[in-house]
Design a protein around this motif. Structure first.
Motif, PDB file in Angstrom:
ATOM      1  N   PRO A 111       0.805  -1.224   0.000  1.00  0.00           N
ATOM      2  CA  PRO A 111       0.000   0.000   0.000  1.00  0.00           C
ATOM      3  C   PRO A 111       0.840   1.276   0.000  1.00  0.00           C
ATOM      4  O   PRO A 111       0.424   2.296  -0.565  1.00  0.00           O
ATOM      5  CB  PRO A 111      -0.819  -0.119   1.294  1.00  0.00           C
ATOM      6  CG  PRO A 111      -0.861  -1.577   1.587  1.00  0.00           C
ATOM      7  CD  PRO A 111       0.454  -2.119   1.117  1.00  0.00           C
ATOM      8  N   GLU A 112       2.008   1.221   0.624  1.00  0.00           N
ATOM      9  CA  GLU A 112       2.848   2.425   0.691  1.00  0.00           C
ATOM     10  C   GLU A 112       3.414   2.802  -0.682  1.00  0.00           C
ATOM     11  O   GLU A 112       3.946   3.912  -0.859  1.00  0.00           O
ATOM     12  CB  GLU A 112       3.983   2.253   1.693  1.00  0.00           C
ATOM     13  CG  GLU A 112       4.934   1.107   1.419  1.00  0.00           C
ATOM     14  CD  GLU A 112       4.536  -0.196   2.091  1.00  0.00           C
ATOM     15  OE1 GLU A 112       5.448  -0.935   2.508  1.00  0.00           O
ATOM     16  OE2 GLU A 112       3.323  -0.467   2.199  1.00  0.00           O
ATOM     17  N   ASN A 113       3.318   1.900  -1.654  1.00  0.00           N
ATOM     18  CA  ASN A 113       3.793   2.208  -2.999  1.00  0.00           C
ATOM     19  C   ASN A 113       2.693   2.776  -3.894  1.00  0.00           C
ATOM     20  O   ASN A 113       2.940   3.088  -5.049  1.00  0.00           O
ATOM     21  CB  ASN A 113       4.388   0.960  -3.658  1.00  0.00           C
ATOM     22  CG  ASN A 113       5.772   0.640  -3.153  1.00  0.00           C
ATOM     23  OD1 ASN A 113       6.082   0.845  -1.994  1.00  0.00           O
ATOM     24  ND2 ASN A 113       6.614   0.117  -4.021  1.00  0.00           N
ATOM     25  N   VAL A 114       1.497   2.895  -3.353  1.00  0.00           N
ATOM     26  CA  VAL A 114       0.403   3.507  -4.100  1.00  0.00           C
ATOM     27  C   VAL A 114       0.640   5.010  -4.154  1.00  0.00           C
ATOM     28  O   VAL A 114       0.716   5.682  -3.125  1.00  0.00           O
ATOM     29  CB  VAL A 114      -0.954   3.197  -3.451  1.00  0.00           C
ATOM     30  CG1 VAL A 114      -2.065   3.983  -4.147  1.00  0.00           C
ATOM     31  CG2 VAL A 114      -1.244   1.698  -3.490  1.00  0.00           C
ATOM     32  N   VAL A 115       0.773   5.534  -5.355  1.00  0.00           N
ATOM     33  CA  VAL A 115       1.036   6.966  -5.544  1.00  0.00           C
ATOM     34  C   VAL A 115      -0.260   7.747  -5.605  1.00  0.00           C
ATOM     35  O   VAL A 115      -0.361   8.856  -5.093  1.00  0.00           O
ATOM     36  CB  VAL A 115       1.866   7.181  -6.837  1.00  0.00           C
ATOM     37  CG1 VAL A 115       2.071   8.662  -7.116  1.00  0.00           C
ATOM     38  CG2 VAL A 115       3.210   6.465  -6.726  1.00  0.00           C
ATOM     39  N   SER A 116      -1.270   7.178  -6.246  1.00  0.00           N
ATOM     40  CA  SER A 116      -2.582   7.800  -6.371  1.00  0.00           C
ATOM     41  C   SER A 116      -3.565   6.716  -6.775  1.00  0.00           C
ATOM     42  O   SER A 116      -3.218   5.533  -6.823  1.00  0.00           O
ATOM     43  CB  SER A 116      -2.552   8.912  -7.428  1.00  0.00           C
ATOM     44  OG  SER A 116      -2.387   8.354  -8.726  1.00  0.00           O
ATOM     45  N   ASN A 117      -4.782   7.111  -7.084  1.00  0.00           N
ATOM     46  CA  ASN A 117      -5.766   6.136  -7.535  1.00  0.00           C
ATOM     47  C   ASN A 117      -5.348   5.462  -8.842  1.00  0.00           C
ATOM     48  O   ASN A 117      -5.841   4.389  -9.181  1.00  0.00           O
ATOM     49  CB  ASN A 117      -7.126   6.805  -7.727  1.00  0.00           C
ATOM     50  CG  ASN A 117      -7.771   7.181  -6.404  1.00  0.00           C
ATOM     51  OD1 ASN A 117      -7.473   6.588  -5.364  1.00  0.00           O
ATOM     52  ND2 ASN A 117      -8.658   8.161  -6.435  1.00  0.00           N
ATOM     53  N   ASP A 118      -4.459   6.091  -9.585  1.00  0.00           N
ATOM     54  CA  ASP A 118      -4.095   5.581 -10.908  1.00  0.00           C
ATOM     55  C   ASP A 118      -2.649   5.129 -11.048  1.00  0.00           C
ATOM     56  O   ASP A 118      -2.314   4.481 -12.050  1.00  0.00           O
ATOM     57  CB  ASP A 118      -4.346   6.675 -11.964  1.00  0.00           C
ATOM     58  CG  ASP A 118      -5.811   7.015 -12.096  1.00  0.00           C
ATOM     59  OD1 ASP A 118      -6.616   6.084 -12.301  1.00  0.00           O
ATOM     60  OD2 ASP A 118      -6.158   8.202 -11.991  1.00  0.00           O
ATOM     61  N   TYR A 119      -1.785   5.421 -10.079  1.00  0.00           N
ATOM     62  CA  TYR A 119      -0.357   5.150 -10.260  1.00  0.00           C
ATOM     63  C   TYR A 119       0.226   4.383  -9.084  1.00  0.00           C
ATOM     64  O   TYR A 119      -0.213   4.515  -7.943  1.00  0.00           O
ATOM     65  CB  TYR A 119       0.411   6.454 -10.502  1.00  0.00           C
ATOM     66  CG  TYR A 119       0.026   7.087 -11.818  1.00  0.00           C
ATOM     67  CD1 TYR A 119       0.692   6.764 -12.997  1.00  0.00           C
ATOM     68  CD2 TYR A 119      -1.048   7.972 -11.887  1.00  0.00           C
ATOM     69  CE1 TYR A 119       0.304   7.313 -14.206  1.00  0.00           C
ATOM     70  CE2 TYR A 119      -1.446   8.527 -13.095  1.00  0.00           C
ATOM     71  CZ  TYR A 119      -0.763   8.186 -14.251  1.00  0.00           C
ATOM     72  OH  TYR A 119      -1.161   8.716 -15.452  1.00  0.00           O
ATOM     73  N   PHE A 120       1.256   3.607  -9.414  1.00  0.00           N
ATOM     74  CA  PHE A 120       1.869   2.711  -8.448  1.00  0.00           C
ATOM     75  C   PHE A 120       3.356   2.600  -8.751  1.00  0.00           C
ATOM     76  O   PHE A 120       3.779   2.698  -9.910  1.00  0.00           O
ATOM     77  CB  PHE A 120       1.206   1.324  -8.548  1.00  0.00           C
ATOM     78  CG  PHE A 120       1.624   0.338  -7.492  1.00  0.00           C
ATOM     79  CD1 PHE A 120       1.154   0.458  -6.192  1.00  0.00           C
ATOM     80  CD2 PHE A 120       2.464  -0.723  -7.798  1.00  0.00           C
ATOM     81  CE1 PHE A 120       1.518  -0.462  -5.220  1.00  0.00           C
ATOM     82  CE2 PHE A 120       2.840  -1.644  -6.840  1.00  0.00           C
ATOM     83  CZ  PHE A 120       2.366  -1.515  -5.537  1.00  0.00           C
ATOM     84  N   THR A 121       4.164   2.372  -7.723  1.00  0.00           N
ATOM     85  CA  THR A 121       5.610   2.275  -7.886  1.00  0.00           C
ATOM     86  C   THR A 121       6.072   0.835  -7.713  1.00  0.00           C
ATOM     87  O   THR A 121       5.716   0.175  -6.738  1.00  0.00           O
ATOM     88  CB  THR A 121       6.331   3.176  -6.864  1.00  0.00           C
ATOM     89  OG1 THR A 121       5.950   4.531  -7.088  1.00  0.00           O
ATOM     90  CG2 THR A 121       7.839   3.050  -6.996  1.00  0.00           C
TER      91      THR A 121
END
Length: 487
Positions: free
Chosen positions: A357-367
């Motif tokens: 979850p900590e890699n969720v950047v926004s509703n649309d982006y992920f790292t």
């Protein structure tokens, strides 16, 4: 029975064997005598030489049965008592016998855009930003992404550029419930729309074909992969597929000439399709480059560096989990490297978002990170190259990429260089040496067909290949090796 029907049957059988579809997995049967229970059976892939006769009778004499047959690759799916399986190897004409294995899942840690808005630095590190600035975006070139699907829609970062979808798995739809394929496709060719230009891909104008080979949990069998590659082979002209991106690997180490997957990618390569594959995240292990298709000498294999979040390459270093070194045949892999650590891309949904979850950047982006992320960067560069110089052959593309790399700060001696998009895209084709053709030995599966005077350039050459030595062990999505995937 038609080839296509056989393909369908084999795919269903593969899923049953994978261990992830318990509802259709084979179970031991009870014998008619109450005091005695039949021995559990197992299923094996048995590859034979073209023209071999009497296999069915030999299997029956050993107490086994033919569950399915894949005629175009001379391969049988056999169910038999495991204690008798080794006897099949002595049957005349049998080239190999391999038990069908489940997918290995390695869980663990791991439109022209305005470059002033871009949040990732990898575009600068690989210099693709300089190419896009000049209006070259991959337009008119199609890349097939062989993965877990693509989450597409009117408001996605792909919009109308996903030109076709093909599914070779038990997944319920063409979309991506896992997330990996969407992330890969975004790095390749997302336009950053949903981030207002912050997270575009390398070739934001490229067309994409979604070739979904995994189920909704990201699991797949080698059968699924090869069927997807066959579809590309059959349809590449229709969709102008010039590049194939494969960000996954086979679970077990293999000789490159005894792999069905490698035979398939070599066929694509010799059809004029550039195949770009991930090196894998097995760095530090024995023969980390010995997994198909990364170990195939023809294809472009991509490793990962850490760009440290800076545009300056002086601080860059090879990721310790990035597979590198010699294959079992002595080929040095990977040929090139690209950033693969902490890469943010479009991924609006997918199970992966819940794993970190900590890699969720926004509703649309992920790292995410891994050689899976580095590979589409190179596929994107190839698309840019082919827009600029559409007549380049796969061998010429590979030669240019290798000969326009540059060193980076902490590059190990003798290892692959960093891809340099502007140098590769604007390389003058007249400066390519007269003969850059790769003269490696073809897979023995293809060689068998060539010996029988089968022309690799004929439309039906795929079905005419004598696919000997096929090893249908299943895909390990090792470049989604979760121990490094979020690094």
């Amino acid at each position: 029975m038609t080839v296509k029907k056989l393909l369908t049957h084999m795919m269903v059988a593969a899923v049953a064997l994978s261990g992830f579809a318990a509802s259709i997995a084979p179970t031991p049967t009870n014998a008619m005598v109450v005091s005695e229970q039949a021995q559990p059976t197992a299923r094996y892939m048995v590859g034979t030489k073209a023209g071999t006769q009497g296999i069915e009778q030999a299997i029956q004499q050993l107490g086994g049965s033919i569950v399915d047959e894949w005629t175009f690759i001379n391969t049988y799916l056999v169910e038999i008592d495991p204690s008798k399986a080794s006897s099949i190897q002595s049957v005349p004409g049998v080239v190999f016998i391999n038990q069908d294995e489940k997918v290995v899942e390695n869980k663990g840690s791991s439109k022209t855009s305005d470059d002033k808005l871009i949040a990732n630095v990898y575009q600068s590190v690989i210099t693709s930003d300089k190419v896009v600035k000049k209006g070259i975006t991959g337009k008119g070139v199609t890349v097939a992404v062989v993965d877990s699907g693509i989450a597409n829609g009117a408001q996605s970062d792909f919009r109308k550029r996903v030109s076709a979808n093909a599914k070779f798995s038990t997944a319920g739809n063409m979309s991506d419930s896992f997330g990996h394929g969407t992330h890969v496709a975004s790095i390749l060719g997302g336009d950053g729309t949903q981030s207002n230009g912050a997270y575009p891909g390398v070739a934001p104008g490229v067309n994409i074909v979604n070739v979904k080979v995994s189920d909704d949990e990201g699991k797949a069998g080698e059968q699924n992969l090869v069927e997807g590659l066959e579809w590309i082979y059959d349809n590449h002209k229709k969709y102008n597929i010039r590049v194939v991106n494969i960000s996954n690997q086979i679970a077990t180490q293999q000789n490159y000439k005894e792999s069905a997957t490698n035979a398939a990618v070599e066929l694509l390569w010799h059809k004029g399709i550039v195949v770009v594959v991930s090196a894998g995240n097995q760095g530090g292990t024995s023969c980390s480059t010995c997994y198909a298709p990364a170990n195939d000498p023809f294809v472009i294999t991509v490793g990962s560096i850490d760009d440290k979040g800076t545009k300056d390459t002086a601080d860059d270093s090879l990721k310790n989990w990035s597979s590198n070194g010699l294959t079992s045949e002595g080929f040095s892999k990977p040929e090139v490297v690209a950033p693969g650590s902490k890469i943010t891309a479009y991924m609006p949904k997918g199970d992966l978002r819940g794993l970190k979850p900590e890699n969720v950047v926004s509703n649309d982006y992920f790292t995410m990170g891994g050689t899976s992320m580095s590979t589409p960067m190179v596929s994107g560069i190839v698309a840019l190259m082919l827009e600029q110089n559409p007549n380049l052959t796969p061998d010429q593309v590979k030669w240019i990429l290798k000969n326009t790399t540059r060193s980076y700060g902490k590059q190990p001696a003798g290892s692959a260089g960093l891809v340099t998009a502007d140098a590769a895209v604007f390389f003058n084709p007249s400066n390519i040496p007269a003969n850059v053709a790769q003269n490696f030995e073809l897979s023995s599966l293809i060689t068998a067909a060539v010996d029988d005077d089968v022309n690799l350039d004929t439309p039906d050459s795929w079905s005419n290949i004598a696919w000997r030595n096929v090893s249908w062990s299943n895909i390990a999505w090792r470049n989604i090796a979760w121990r490094n995937n979020f690094d």
